[in-house]
Design an enzyme around this catalytic site. Structure first.
Site, PDB file in Angstrom:
ATOM      1  N   GLN A  46       0.760  -1.004   0.427  1.00 34.85           N
ATOM      2  CA  GLN A  46       0.055  -0.178   0.390  1.00 34.85           C
ATOM      3  C   GLN A  46       0.623   1.065  -0.093  1.00 34.85           C
ATOM      4  OE1 GLN A  46      -2.862  -1.308   3.365  1.00 34.85           O
ATOM      5  NE2 GLN A  46      -3.977  -0.845   1.920  1.00 34.85           N
ATOM      6  N   HIS A  66      -1.118  -5.537 -13.129  1.00 30.50           N
ATOM      7  CA  HIS A  66      -1.105  -5.884 -13.904  1.00 30.50           C
ATOM      8  C   HIS A  66      -1.747  -5.929 -15.384  1.00 30.50           C
ATOM      9  CE1 HIS A  66       3.224  -4.150 -12.827  1.00 30.50           C
ATOM     10  NE2 HIS A  66       2.490  -3.497 -12.768  1.00 30.50           N
ATOM     11  N   ASP A  79       2.655   0.259  -8.089  1.00 34.28           N
ATOM     12  CA  ASP A  79       3.816   0.003  -8.913  1.00 34.28           C
ATOM     13  C   ASP A  79       4.651   1.178  -7.782  1.00 34.28           C
ATOM     14  OD1 ASP A  79       3.079  -1.707 -10.753  1.00 34.28           O
ATOM     15  OD2 ASP A  79       3.246  -0.424 -12.573  1.00 34.28           O
ATOM     16  N   ARG A 104       3.700   0.450  12.615  1.00 29.67           N
ATOM     17  CA  ARG A 104       3.457  -0.718  12.638  1.00 29.67           C
ATOM     18  C   ARG A 104       3.622  -1.008  11.343  1.00 29.67           C
ATOM     19  NH1 ARG A 104      -2.424  -3.997  11.397  1.00 29.67           N
ATOM     20  NH2 ARG A 104      -1.403  -5.822  10.651  1.00 29.67           N
ATOM     21  N   HIS A 149       0.503  -9.738   5.120  1.00 33.08           N
ATOM     22  CA  HIS A 149      -0.288  -7.911   4.713  1.00 33.08           C
ATOM     23  C   HIS A 149      -0.622  -8.551   3.081  1.00 33.08           C
ATOM     24  CE1 HIS A 149      -2.091  -4.664   6.246  1.00 33.08           C
ATOM     25  NE2 HIS A 149      -2.548  -4.626   5.412  1.00 33.08           N
ATOM     26  N   ASN A 193      -2.107 -10.296   8.597  1.00 29.28           N
ATOM     27  CA  ASN A 193      -2.574  -9.537   9.356  1.00 29.28           C
ATOM     28  C   ASN A 193      -4.909 -10.133   9.097  1.00 29.28           C
ATOM     29  OD1 ASN A 193      -3.313  -6.771   9.388  1.00 29.28           O
ATOM     30  ND2 ASN A 193      -3.905  -6.783   6.899  1.00 29.28           N
ATOM     31  N   GLU A 194      -5.338  -9.384   8.938  1.00 27.98           N
ATOM     32  CA  GLU A 194      -7.050 -10.373   9.085  1.00 27.98           C
ATOM     33  C   GLU A 194      -6.727 -11.389   7.569  1.00 27.98           C
ATOM     34  OE1 GLU A 194      -8.615  -6.820   7.123  1.00 27.98           O
ATOM     35  OE2 GLU A 194      -8.329  -5.125   9.092  1.00 27.98           O
ATOM     36  N   ASN A 334      -8.387  -4.992  14.798  1.00 30.75           N
ATOM     37  CA  ASN A 334      -8.435  -4.028  13.557  1.00 30.75           C
ATOM     38  C   ASN A 334      -9.888  -3.588  13.356  1.00 30.75           C
ATOM     39  OD1 ASN A 334      -5.776  -4.459  12.684  1.00 30.75           O
ATOM     40  ND2 ASN A 334      -6.612  -5.059  10.939  1.00 30.75           N
ATOM     41  N   TYR A 336     -12.850  -0.840  12.617  1.00 38.68           N
ATOM     42  CA  TYR A 336     -13.796   0.934  11.747  1.00 38.68           C
ATOM     43  C   TYR A 336     -14.602   0.813  11.729  1.00 38.68           C
ATOM     44  CZ  TYR A 336      -9.019  -0.153   9.384  1.00 38.68           C
ATOM     45  OH  TYR A 336      -7.687  -0.103   8.686  1.00 38.68           O
ATOM     46  N   GLU A 405      -5.491  -1.950  14.019  1.00 35.93           N
ATOM     47  CA  GLU A 405      -5.558  -0.794  13.680  1.00 35.93           C
ATOM     48  C   GLU A 405      -6.827   0.056  13.848  1.00 35.93           C
ATOM     49  OE1 GLU A 405      -6.245  -2.569   8.866  1.00 35.93           O
ATOM     50  OE2 GLU A 405      -4.061  -2.911   9.073  1.00 35.93           O
TER      51      GLU A 405
END
Ligand code: NOJ
Length: 500
Positions: A46, A66, A79, A104, A149, A193-194, A334, A336, A405
């Protein structure tokens, strides 16, 4: 103490007027307890860019963006992303400026092992993370390293990725290298992660590799099983070979956090089932042992109704249950948002073939009054985070918890002006303090998502989670602190002054 003085004055005032006596909470309850950790997070694909720099191999996100550019909004890809591969020093400087005590980040598997396997190590990749870790430590910032991740090396996807049981020992080898290389400097680890979201890359078109689309209802559970075994293998290996490094390990768990839509018994049961078949799918095996009974019963029963002889949820052996049970030193959460759930599946969206989602058998909805982030799924529901933390305390015997998160996204149209993010943080923090002071939970830290505006998976750069704005039209990827970053800086600073 100020707080005692304020309380005394309040008592006198109310007694003079003869009103009902109220107790003011101590002033310290506007803050987190001493030692509470404030951090920020990102993940390799990310932010890093450098997708083929210095010997890095391709991963499933390089491949899908791609091969199938329209998979992501505006044909965006990672990229270059925020170019943190070249600009990590700027990132660490920002962390220091805001006052964070922890960062993290994740290691890109294919940057370290271009083919995913241990027989081909990329020295430039090893060095990159070593430099990042050293830069953090020099500024007194603790690294928390996520080993996986979501960016599986493409060569491993070509042999079935997380559906192939071989991945368990391949991941263990990767984790071994990472512990051996960085373990004397890194004391906080997230293996995966998750895992719940990783299952959505299989049997669904939501995330890379978007593979085995016809096998939903089956493939998610195979993937989930391998994820849990891979995590447990890494944990046991650490205990056996690296316990003298005294690090703490967990996963970053997630799921669908819900509130019953009505107080009917059916909706209350629906919310509990939603918890057990999402969060519980991964955290019950780790903290209690085996899948939640409700999950096993339900999928077994549905499988029989579908005319199958065995459950679509493949069982663990007793040895596997024992290996996974107890494989975390804290609970990484995590969180939200929150939804309402009601009993019964929404007929309009019914697919004749089952999926891990339809197995839950609920209809989700939201309150239209809840403020929303740029992502439709991100509703601002502060009380939900308190309920979620409380649920963890009750279900899993009050473990240490770190929010690994939590954050808010905007669409970037207001540049650094983000009062909505400040509101989100302020209200969520208030609820988190309640989990500590009122509910007695062992909440030890909060990690904001995200330090920077990042590549938000299928939404590309259209959704901005950063405390720091990144200018994606500028090749320097200029970073500018948003108002929320200044707000947070003051908030963290207040703790440092108070606890000095
Ligand atoms: C959780 C994921 O770990 C992260 O990669 C993502 O950006 C955030 N959710 C926001 O969707």
């Amino acid at each position: 103490m100020d707080s005692q003085f304020i309380a005394l004055v309040a008592t006198l005032v109310v007694s003079v007027h003869g009103c009902r006596k109220t107790e003011l909470p101590p002033i310290s309850h506007t803050m987190f307890p001493e030692g509470f950790i404030f951090g920020a997070a990102t993940a390799a694909y990310q932010v890093e860019g450098g997708w083929n720099a210095d010997g890095k191999g391709p991963n499933i996100w390089d491949n899908i963006t791609h091969e199938r550019p329209s998979f992501v909004a505006n044909n965006n890809n990672g990229d270059v992303a925020a170019d943190s591969y070249h600009r990590y020093k700027e990132d660490v400087q920002l962390l220091e400026n805001i006052g964070f005590q922890m960062y993290r980040f994740s290691v890109s598997w294919a940057r370290i092992l271009p083919n995913g396997r241990i027989n081909n190590v990329n020295k430039a990749g090893i060095d990159y993370y070593m430099n990042l870790i050293d830069e953090l430590l020099a500024k007194g910032i603790q690294p928390m390293v996520t080993i996986y991740h979501w960016d599986l090396p493409q060569d491993l996807e070509n042999i079935g990725g997380w559906t192939n049981p071989e991945i368990v020992t391949i991941f263990e080898d990767f984790a071994d290298l990472v512990f051996r290389t960085y373990g004397d400097k890194v004391k906080w680890w997230i293996t995966i992660n998750e895992p719940y979201m990783v299952t959505k890359g299989y049997g669904a078109d939501s995330f890379a590799p978007a593979a085995y689309l016809d096998l939903h209802g089956i493939v998610e559970y195979q993937v989930g099983r391998n994820l849990l075994l891979a995590h447990a293998k890494a944990y046991r290996l650490y205990q056996k070979k690296y316990s003298q490094q005294k690090g703490k390990l967990s996963m970053a768990f997630t799921g669908i956090f819900s509130i019953p839509k009505t107080d009917s018994q059916e909706d209350i049961a629906a919310a509990e089932r939603t918890y057990q078949l999402t969060f519980g799918w991964f955290s019950h095996p780790v903290f209690v042992g085996d899948y939640p009974q409700e999950m096993k019963n339900r999928i077994e029963q549905l499988s029989r109704q579908e005319g199958r002889n065995t459950s679509r949820l493949p069982p663990f052996t007793q040895d596997e249950i024992d290996e996974i049970r107890g494989s975390a030193d804290f609970y990484g959460l995590n969180h939200y948002s929150t939804v309402f759930v009601a009993e019964g599946t929404d007929q309009s969206s019914s697919d004749p073939k089952p999926s891990a989602m339809s197995d839950i058998g609920v209809t989700t909805s939201v309150d239209p009054r809840w403020p929303t982030g740029a992502s439709v799924w991100l509703k601002v529901v502060p009380q939900g985070i308190r309920l979620n933390v409380k649920k963890i305390c009750e279900e899993y015997c009050n473990p240490d918890i770190i929010i690994t998160e939590n954050g808010y996204d905007d669409d970037g149209s207001k540049f650094t002006d983000d009062p909505e993010r400040i509101y989100y943080l302020e209200t969520y923090y208030a609820e988190l303090r309640q989990t500590i002071y009122t509910d007695g939970c062992n909440l030890k830290g909060h990690i904001s998502w995200s330090l920077l505006d990042i590549f938000e998976w299928r939404d590309g750069y259209t959704k901005r989670f950063g405390l720091v704005h990144v200018d994606y039209n500028n090749s320097n990827r200029t970073r500018t602190m948003k108002k929320s970053a200044y707000w947070l800086k003051n908030y963290i600073e207040m703790h440092k002054i108070y606890y000095k």
